[in-house]
Design an enzyme around this catalytic site. Structure first.
Site, PDB file in Angstrom:
ATOM      1  N   ASP A 141       0.833  -1.193   0.000  1.00  0.00           N
ATOM      2  CA  ASP A 141       0.000   0.000   0.000  1.00  0.00           C
ATOM      3  C   ASP A 141       0.873   1.250   0.000  1.00  0.00           C
ATOM      4  O   ASP A 141       1.945   1.263  -0.597  1.00  0.00           O
ATOM      5  CB  ASP A 141      -0.935  -0.035   1.216  1.00  0.00           C
ATOM      6  CG  ASP A 141      -2.301   0.537   0.910  1.00  0.00           C
ATOM      7  OD1 ASP A 141      -2.424   1.775   0.874  1.00  0.00           O
ATOM      8  OD2 ASP A 141      -3.247  -0.246   0.697  1.00  0.00           O
ATOM      9  N   ASP A 163      10.531   3.270  -4.431  1.00  0.00           N
ATOM     10  CA  ASP A 163      11.814   3.982  -4.395  1.00  0.00           C
ATOM     11  C   ASP A 163      13.001   3.035  -4.215  1.00  0.00           C
ATOM     12  O   ASP A 163      14.143   3.488  -4.180  1.00  0.00           O
ATOM     13  CB  ASP A 163      11.821   4.993  -3.252  1.00  0.00           C
ATOM     14  CG  ASP A 163      10.812   6.112  -3.460  1.00  0.00           C
ATOM     15  OD1 ASP A 163      10.621   6.518  -4.623  1.00  0.00           O
ATOM     16  OD2 ASP A 163      10.208   6.566  -2.471  1.00  0.00           O
ATOM     17  N   HIS A 174      -3.505   5.842   3.680  1.00  0.00           N
ATOM     18  CA  HIS A 174      -4.335   4.693   3.302  1.00  0.00           C
ATOM     19  C   HIS A 174      -3.786   3.387   3.872  1.00  0.00           C
ATOM     20  O   HIS A 174      -4.524   2.555   4.415  1.00  0.00           O
ATOM     21  CB  HIS A 174      -4.434   4.624   1.787  1.00  0.00           C
ATOM     22  CG  HIS A 174      -5.395   3.598   1.280  1.00  0.00           C
ATOM     23  ND1 HIS A 174      -5.010   2.330   0.903  1.00  0.00           N
ATOM     24  CD2 HIS A 174      -6.732   3.655   1.068  1.00  0.00           C
ATOM     25  CE1 HIS A 174      -6.058   1.657   0.478  1.00  0.00           C
ATOM     26  NE2 HIS A 174      -7.125   2.440   0.566  1.00  0.00           N
ATOM     27  N   ALA A 274     -13.311 -12.344 -17.073  1.00  0.00           N
ATOM     28  CA  ALA A 274     -12.875 -13.582 -16.424  1.00  0.00           C
ATOM     29  C   ALA A 274     -11.804 -13.221 -15.417  1.00  0.00           C
ATOM     30  O   ALA A 274     -11.379 -12.081 -15.311  1.00  0.00           O
ATOM     31  CB  ALA A 274     -12.345 -14.559 -17.474  1.00  0.00           C
ATOM     32  N   SER A 326     -11.218  -1.525  -0.296  1.00  0.00           N
ATOM     33  CA  SER A 326      -9.872  -1.438   0.267  1.00  0.00           C
ATOM     34  C   SER A 326      -9.819  -2.001   1.677  1.00  0.00           C
ATOM     35  O   SER A 326      -8.768  -2.445   2.130  1.00  0.00           O
ATOM     36  CB  SER A 326      -9.415   0.022   0.337  1.00  0.00           C
ATOM     37  OG  SER A 326      -8.805   0.430  -0.850  1.00  0.00           O
TER      38      SER A 326
END
Length: 575
Positions: A141, A163, A174, A274, A326
């Protein structure tokens, strides 16, 4: 980094299919400039692969960790052309743009005073059996706030694949919310309790500094990095199910006994695509066990979980209620961690089966388009996991489907393999020596036959399951690379539609099939001498005959084999 955009938006969420398949060629809305992802058939010599790329203006910059997938660089603006060139090459398993992914979060609204969802899924009863001890959940995340009082004790070292460094601090917020939903510390008189509140959290930052986007290559690298360091569960709150490179990485984790859980999407629309059996895809429900209006639905959804008003940790040390698939996804990932804590010997396919069979059926009886197999039930899943028998003595069934009896040059070897649970890998041996291994279906290899003397050689395919059972199949072939043993037999090509002499109108489905005694190189379809489509075997083309003039038209198929032999078939039709 510069990003390309395309004109249309395609859904990113696909779901598990009945059998392993490669990802569909779903073109991402945005993708990286100057690079694509390419997987050559296992066994193709590296020099041959690099020459193939060079001939098309590409360069293999690096290889994704643990995968037979290369990051290929090329001049800006050539991404789609090189991808298509690689997809047409018979020695390439898949090629795709390094697409951009965006998180599946819906903005938070009200805050709630308690975690209604834990009681809804039966987590308190499940905690009497297991709390997640001994299991690590990788959170792919925006990073995780490792100083949060409900997370700090749970954190183990992770990695930043965006990074390429060890800085996994949360750049957006988040990831901290997702981590808390999965595994915030419980029974500590502080804040909230995650679903698997004794599991460890491995923060994997995959997003840019704005916390909004990531790339396929960074997700795939994060999965294999986490799997190599002991994570048994990976949560990805992005729609990645359609991505071939991520599917390969998810299978890599499954082969190590882990499971990848992903968000189903928040567009509120039907997804008719699918999917893949390499990941579990989760929709969101509310406190009344009703699908959230914004939760994507359709065949891709495997199961559902609470995703409305989920009370969790917030970057900076606070708490709040959040909405989105989420968060339905990490709730489910937490249940998987509880199952593995109760029975560490569980195999990935058993986790899938238990989760789906113990879910609370919602909506239409049986699996449906809104809830999948139903809303996850932590207690029943953990109870079934604890008593599950993990021994398996049945070997996979395997067969070498091609090539023919005679081979030359670089020969493509196709293998089919099935198992009562799942196939973890297929190995190909040439003359008793291991050529290569493939972990994702369809299983295929590229063999440079010039490394063997002309004459008889035995190919052996071995298929393994996660218990180490092995099935084998052998095929005798003749290597014929010298001039005296050259392949002079042309391919066989036919046009099954339209029929010769037919009168056509509107859209015409043109169908071409071809085969060769050694190996096909290319099949091309021409209409009135103009190339319309090409491929490596069967070719289908939707011909809009409305644009054609009245009168006769020639439909021609030309097939070429690896030795340069050609054959053609033509039919005359009328409009």
């Amino acid at each position: 980094m510069k990003i390309h955009t395309t004109a249309s938006y395609l859904s990113l969420a696909l779901a598990a299919a009945a059998s392993p398949v490669l990802a569909q060629d779903v073109e991402p809305e945005q993708f990286a400039s100057g690079r694509i992802l390419v997987s050559p058939r296992p066994g193709l010599p590296e020099a041959a692969f690099k020459k193939l790329l060079k001939d098309h203006g590409g360069n293999a910059a690096r290889k994704l960790n643990g995968l037979n997938v290369y990051v290929v660089e090329m001049p800006h603006g050539r991404e789609k052309a090189l991808k298509q060139a690689m997809k047409r090459n018979p020695h390439v398993k898949f090629a795709e743009l390094d697409g951009v992914l965006q998180m599946q979060q819906t903005p938070s609204d009200p805050y709630y005073a308690n975690e209604w969802h834990q009681a809804k899924i039966g987590a308190p009863s499940a905690w009497d059996i297991a709390t997640g001890s001994g299991v690590t959940i990788a959170i792919l995340d925006t990073g995780v706030d490792a100083t949060h009082p409900d997370l700090a004790a749970r954190i183990v070292p992770g990695w930043n694949t965006y990074d390429n460094n060890s800085n996994t601090s949360d750049v957006y917020g988040h990831g901290t919310k997702v981590a808390g939903a999965a595994a915030a510390a419980g029974n500590n008189a502080v804040g909230v309790a995650g679903t698997a509140w004794n599991a460890k959290i491995m923060p994997m930052r995959i997003s840019d500094t704005n916390g909004y986007i990531t790339y396929y290559s960074m997700v795939a690298n994060a999965i294999t990095w986490a799997a190599d360091r002991g994570a048994r569960v990976a949560n990805i709150s992005y729609g990645v199910q359609h991505v071939a490179s991520v599917q390969s990485a998810a299978q890599y984790m499954r082969n190590k006994g882990g499971v990848v859980v992903t968000a189903g999407g928040n567009n509120g629309a039907l997804d008719s695509n699918a999917g893949t059996p390499t990941m579990l895809t989760v929709a969101a429900t509310d406190g009344n066990d009703v699908r959230a209006s914004w939760s994507t639905y359709g065949a891709p959804i495997d199961l559902s979980a609470p995703g409305v008003g989920i009370w969790t940790t917030v970057k900076g040390g606070g708490y709040g209620a959040v909405n989105g698939t989420s968060f339905a996804s990490p709730v489910t990932a937490g249940v998987v961690a509880l199952m593995l804590s109760a029975n560490p010997a569980l195999k990935a396919e058993q986790i899938d089966s238990i989760l789906l069979s113990t879910a609370d059926d919602l909506g239409t009886a049986g699996r449906d388009t809104y809830y999948g197999a139903g809303r996850v039930n932590a207690y029943r899943a953990v109870l079934a996991a604890k008593s599950a028998v993990t021994s398996d003595t049945q070997a996979p069934t395997v067969a070498i489907a091609s090539p023919g009896s005679s081979v030359k040059g670089i020969a493509n070897i196709n293998v089919s393999a099935t198992d009562n649970l799942s196939v973890s890998r297929v190995e190909l041996y040439v003359g008793g020596a291991l050529l290569a291994s493939d972990t994702t279906a369809p299983y295929s290899f590229a063999w440079d036959t010039s490394t063997r003397a002309d004459g008889a050689t035995t190919l052996v395919a071995k298929a393994y399951d996660s218990s180490g059972n092995v099935g084998t199949h052998s095929l005798n072939v003749t290597v014929a690379n010298t001039a005296g043993s050259a392949d002079t037999t042309p391919p066989v090509v036919s046009i099954s539609n339209p029929a010769s002499g037919a009168t056509v109108s509107g859209n015409v489905a043109v169908s071409v099939t071809a085969s060769d005694n050694v190996a096909l190189s290319n099949v091309s379809l021409y209409i009135d001498g103009v190339l319309k489509a090409s491929g490596n075997g069967a070719v289908s083309y939707n011909w809009n005959s409305r644009k054609e003039k009245s009168g006769s038209h020639t439909v021609q198929a030309v097939a070429r084999d690896s030795a340069g032999n050609t054959s053609s078939k033509s039919v005359q039709v009328w409009k």
